[in-house]
Design a protein around this motif. Structure first.
Motif, PDB file in Angstrom:
ATOM      1  N   ILE A 248     -18.786  -9.364  35.262  1.00  0.00           N
ATOM      2  CA  ILE A 248     -18.136 -10.557  35.797  1.00  0.00           C
ATOM      3  C   ILE A 248     -16.888 -10.122  36.572  1.00  0.00           C
ATOM      4  N   PRO A 249     -16.751 -10.507  37.825  1.00  0.00           N
ATOM      5  CA  PRO A 249     -15.652 -10.008  38.665  1.00  0.00           C
ATOM      6  C   PRO A 249     -14.329 -10.730  38.397  1.00  0.00           C
ATOM      7  N   GLY A 250     -13.820 -10.618  37.181  1.00  0.00           N
ATOM      8  CA  GLY A 250     -12.544 -11.234  36.832  1.00  0.00           C
ATOM      9  C   GLY A 250     -11.432 -10.200  36.785  1.00  0.00           C
ATOM     10  N   ILE A 251     -10.281 -10.596  36.232  1.00  0.00           N
ATOM     11  CA  ILE A 251      -9.160  -9.655  36.198  1.00  0.00           C
ATOM     12  C   ILE A 251      -9.379  -8.570  35.148  1.00  0.00           C
ATOM     13  N   GLY A 252     -10.229  -8.832  34.152  1.00  0.00           N
ATOM     14  CA  GLY A 252     -10.579  -7.785  33.200  1.00  0.00           C
ATOM     15  C   GLY A 252     -11.335  -6.657  33.873  1.00  0.00           C
ATOM     16  N   GLN A 253     -12.315  -7.026  34.703  1.00  0.00           N
ATOM     17  CA  GLN A 253     -13.057  -6.026  35.471  1.00  0.00           C
ATOM     18  C   GLN A 253     -12.146  -5.332  36.479  1.00  0.00           C
ATOM     19  N   LEU A 254     -11.232  -6.097  37.069  1.00  0.00           N
ATOM     20  CA  LEU A 254     -10.256  -5.517  37.999  1.00  0.00           C
ATOM     21  C   LEU A 254      -9.388  -4.477  37.301  1.00  0.00           C
ATOM     22  N   LEU A 255      -8.974  -4.768  36.077  1.00  0.00           N
ATOM     23  CA  LEU A 255      -8.143  -3.831  35.320  1.00  0.00           C
ATOM     24  C   LEU A 255      -8.906  -2.542  35.018  1.00  0.00           C
ATOM     25  N   ILE A 256     -10.156  -2.657  34.588  1.00  0.00           N
ATOM     26  CA  ILE A 256     -10.957  -1.471  34.279  1.00  0.00           C
ATOM     27  C   ILE A 256     -11.177  -0.625  35.529  1.00  0.00           C
ATOM     28  N   ASP A 257     -11.523  -1.273  36.638  1.00  0.00           N
ATOM     29  CA  ASP A 257     -11.726  -0.534  37.896  1.00  0.00           C
ATOM     30  C   ASP A 257     -10.438   0.161  38.333  1.00  0.00           C
ATOM     31  N   SER A 258      -9.312  -0.500  38.147  1.00  0.00           N
ATOM     32  CA  SER A 258      -8.031   0.084  38.560  1.00  0.00           C
ATOM     33  C   SER A 258      -7.657   1.269  37.686  1.00  0.00           C
ATOM     34  N   ILE A 259      -8.030   1.223  36.405  1.00  0.00           N
ATOM     35  CA  ILE A 259      -7.771   2.357  35.518  1.00  0.00           C
ATOM     36  C   ILE A 259      -8.583   3.572  35.973  1.00  0.00           C
ATOM     37  N   HIS A 260      -9.840   3.334  36.340  1.00  0.00           N
ATOM     38  CA  HIS A 260     -10.674   4.442  36.820  1.00  0.00           C
ATOM     39  C   HIS A 260     -10.114   5.033  38.119  1.00  0.00           C
ATOM     40  N   ARG A 261      -9.518   4.174  38.939  1.00  0.00           N
ATOM     41  CA  ARG A 261      -9.001   4.639  40.231  1.00  0.00           C
ATOM     42  C   ARG A 261      -7.559   5.134  40.154  1.00  0.00           C
TER      43      ARG A 261
END
Length: 299
Positions: A248-261
Motif C-alpha cells: 500500500i503506497p502510504g507513508i509507512g511504505q514511504l518510510l521503508i523505501d527511504s530507509i533502504h535508500r
C-alpha cells in the motif's frame, strides 16, 4: 517531538550507509561520491547538520529528498491518503467489534464466556501483526481468493474498490488493538458494576441493561478513551508493517523505501510527522475528558 527528532537523527546518521553511494551506484568514483556528499552537506559535523535541519523544521520546511529531489512535505502529503484510509477503517473495526464485545462479556460475566474472552484477548494481543497478516493473506488472498493480496485503489476510483482493497489489511491492523480495547473496557466496567451507585440504581428498579449502559459504561469511558487515544496514534506506526506486506503506497511504505535508500530528510520528516500526530491525538483525548466527565474542568 524534539527528543524524537534528536534520537532519530542520531540513529540514522550513526548507522552504516552512505546516501551518496546509494544514489550514484557501485560504479561511482570516490571523487564523485565525495562531491555529492559536499552537495548534500553530509561532510559537516553532526551537530551542524542537526541544527541546520532543525532550523528548517521550525519554519515548516522538512527538507528535500536526496533521492527524488522533491520536498519532504509534499511526499508525506502525497502518501498520507492511503495511510489515513487504512487508519480510519481500522478504527471503525476496533470500535464496532471491541465495544459491543466488552459490554456483552460484562453482561454475561458469570458465565464461561468471560474466561474464554480473557484468554482470546490475551492471544490476540500476543500474536505478531506481520505473522497474522501472512496467515490471513494465505487464507483469504491465496487459498480462497476472496480479497486482493496487494495494491490500493483511491477513494476517487469508487467506494467499492477502495473498501475491497482495504478490508483485509485494515482488519489485520485492528485485530491486535481490538483485544486491548475490549479487555480494557471490560475491566473498567467490572470495576464499576458492583459499586454503591449501581446497587442504588438497581434498588430503584432500573433494569440491568440500563444500569450497564447509563452508569457502568459511561464511567468506564475515561480510562478506555486514554487507551483508545494511544491506540489511534499507534495505528499510524502499525501501518509501516501492514503497508509493506500489502504493498500500500502510504507513508509507512514511504518510510521503508527511504530507509533502504538512506534518504535522511524523508526518514526524519516522516518520523517527526508520526510523532506530531501522536502528540495531537493525545491532546484531543485530554480535551475529551471534560466532555466525558462533567466534574473535570480545565482552567
Amino acid at each position: 517531538m524534539l527528543v524524537v527528532s534528536i534520537i532519530v537523527f542520531l540513529l540514522i546518521h550513526l548507522t552504516p550507509g552512505n546516501p551518496a553511494f546509494i544514489i550514484l551506484g557501485e560504479d561511482a568514483s570516490p571523487e564523485a561520491i565525495v562531491q555529492l556528499e559536499d552537495q548534500l552537506g553530509l561532510n559537516e559535523p553532526l551537530y551542524i547538520q542537526f541544527f541546520d535541519w532543525l532550523k528548517q523544521v521550525t519554519t515548516g520546511d522538512l527538507g528535500t529528498s536526496v533521492y527524488s529531489a522533491q520536498p519532504v512535505k509534499e511526499l508525506i502529503f502525497a502518501n498520507f491518503g492511503p495511510t489515513f484510509s487504512l487508519m480510519v477503517l481500522s478504527l471503525l473495526f476496533i470500535l464496532i467489534i471491541s465495544i459491543p464485545t466488552a459490554i456483552l462479556i460484562v453482561s454475561l460475566r458469570k458465565t464461561i464466556l468471560d474466561p474464554l474472552f480473557t484468554n482470546a484477548s490475551l492471544l490476540g494481543v500476543s500474536v505478531p501483526e506481520f505473522w497474522l497478516a501472512i496467515l490471513l493473506v494465505l487464507a483469504f488472498g491465496v487459498t480462497f481468493r476472496i480479497f486482493p493480496v496487494a495494491g490500493y485503489m483511491p477513494l476517487a476510483e469508487g467506494f467499492g474498490p477502495w473498501l475491497y482493497h482495504l478490508l483485509l489489511p485494515s482488519f489485520v491492523l485492528a485485530l491486535v488493538e481490538i483485544g486491548i480495547i475490549a479487555r480494557m473496557l471490560r475491566d473498567s466496567m467490572l470495576d464499576s458494576v458492583n459499586q454503591d451507585y449501581t446497587k442504588t440504581a438497581r434498588a430503584k428498579g432500573l433494569r440491568e441493561r440500563d444500569v450497564l449502559m447509563k452508569h457502568v459504561f459511561a464511567n468506564a469511558l475515561i480510562p478506555t478513551t486514554t487507551v483508545l487515544g494511544a491506540t489511534v496514534a499507534g495505528l499510524l506506526g502499525g501501518t509501516v508493517i501492514i503497508e509493506t506486506l500489502f504493498t500500500i503506497p502510504g507513508i509507512g511504505q514511504l518510510l521503508i523505501d527511504s530507509i533502504h535508500r538512506r534518504d535522511y530528510p524523508v526518514i526524519q520528516g516522516v518520523v517527526l510527522f508520526i510523532a506530531a500526530i501522536y502528540v495531537f491525538v493525545n491532546f484531543v483525548v485530554d480535551l475529551l475528558y471534560a466532555f466525558l466527565d462533567p466534574s473535570i474542568r480545565y482552567d
